[in-house]
Design an enzyme around this catalytic site. Sequence first.
Site, PDB file in Angstrom:
ATOM      1  N   HIS A 164     -38.113  66.831 -46.863  1.00 19.01           N
ATOM      2  CA  HIS A 164     -39.351  67.267 -46.200  1.00 19.01           C
ATOM      3  C   HIS A 164     -39.052  68.094 -44.957  1.00 19.01           C
ATOM      4  CE1 HIS A 164     -43.192  66.344 -43.881  1.00 19.01           C
ATOM      5  NE2 HIS A 164     -43.594  66.983 -44.952  1.00 19.01           N
ATOM      6  N   GLU A 183     -49.395  59.706 -36.256  1.00 18.37           N
ATOM      7  CA  GLU A 183     -49.600  60.256 -37.599  1.00 18.37           C
ATOM      8  C   GLU A 183     -50.777  61.227 -37.625  1.00 18.37           C
ATOM      9  OE1 GLU A 183     -49.404  60.959 -41.743  1.00 18.37           O
ATOM     10  OE2 GLU A 183     -47.939  60.306 -40.238  1.00 18.37           O
TER      11      GLU A 183
END
Length: 294
Positions: free
Chosen positions: A117, A51
């Site tokens: 997204h 991440e």
Amino acid sequence: MAVITTLIMVFVQIGGALVTKTGSAEGCGDSWPLCHGQLIPKDWPLDTIIEIAHRGVSGIAIIFLIIFGVMAWKQLSHIRETKFLVCVSLSFILIQSLIGAAAVVGLWHGEFVLAAHFGISLICFAAVFVLTLLVFHVDLKYDTKGLIIHKGLRRHTIGIIIYIYFVIYSGALVRHADASLACTKWPHCMPNQILPTNFYQAVQMGHRFLVLILFIWMVIALIHVLKHYSNYRVIKNGWIIMMTLLVLQIITGALTIFTYANIFIALFHALFITLIFGILCYYILLISRPDYEP
């Protein structure tokens, strides 16, 4: 700068798919831009590393896009599409970053919403990719000024690029809905079962059906190109490349099932469709130019 920025945007695309595939979206908790409320987290599990790496690459992409955009604006302002592509690339990477942040802090919910997204990031990549082709004067090398694109190929190109966006969305939905292995067989769903029996299988089989239609449509368009545009390398070569990439995309899609969602195969699966979309966007640019009216 064009090459580096394009490669970074590829890593942004692949990084987003990696975050989803590995379930690392919550690797930093619900904190953004901090990670677990800290600038440098104390613990570094794999999901946190993935991440943070994706956030870092996205941040670097914004910096390089600004630099590349300013350079292109100054040096390629005589090309009519330059300013539009610069504005699109910068706008959509900001939108993509904000959506990613909203998902982290809990303002952007649901797999149907999150699937958008990838598509937003894809538009940013396509704008950078097409701008890079202009930087390298692909138009001049292939002498596209004498190119005439007739209504038949125009309709194919416009129709396919709209349709492929839905295909890409359905593929992103497969990832976000955790439906990658809802069907353990290919091309049918389960042993002795062709049709889906639940939501997750419907998402998976729906994506396969959309890809099948795309493959048939692309074959028809390629035959049309080889028949009517064999003398134009910029058209013929591009469509052959796209068809090759689509076949590879289908193969990696099948291998994703056979290998139980091997992460590397899944990332190549996302890469191939990204490149196809980028090439199609270049053809949309050619079609949009008044010089190519039949």
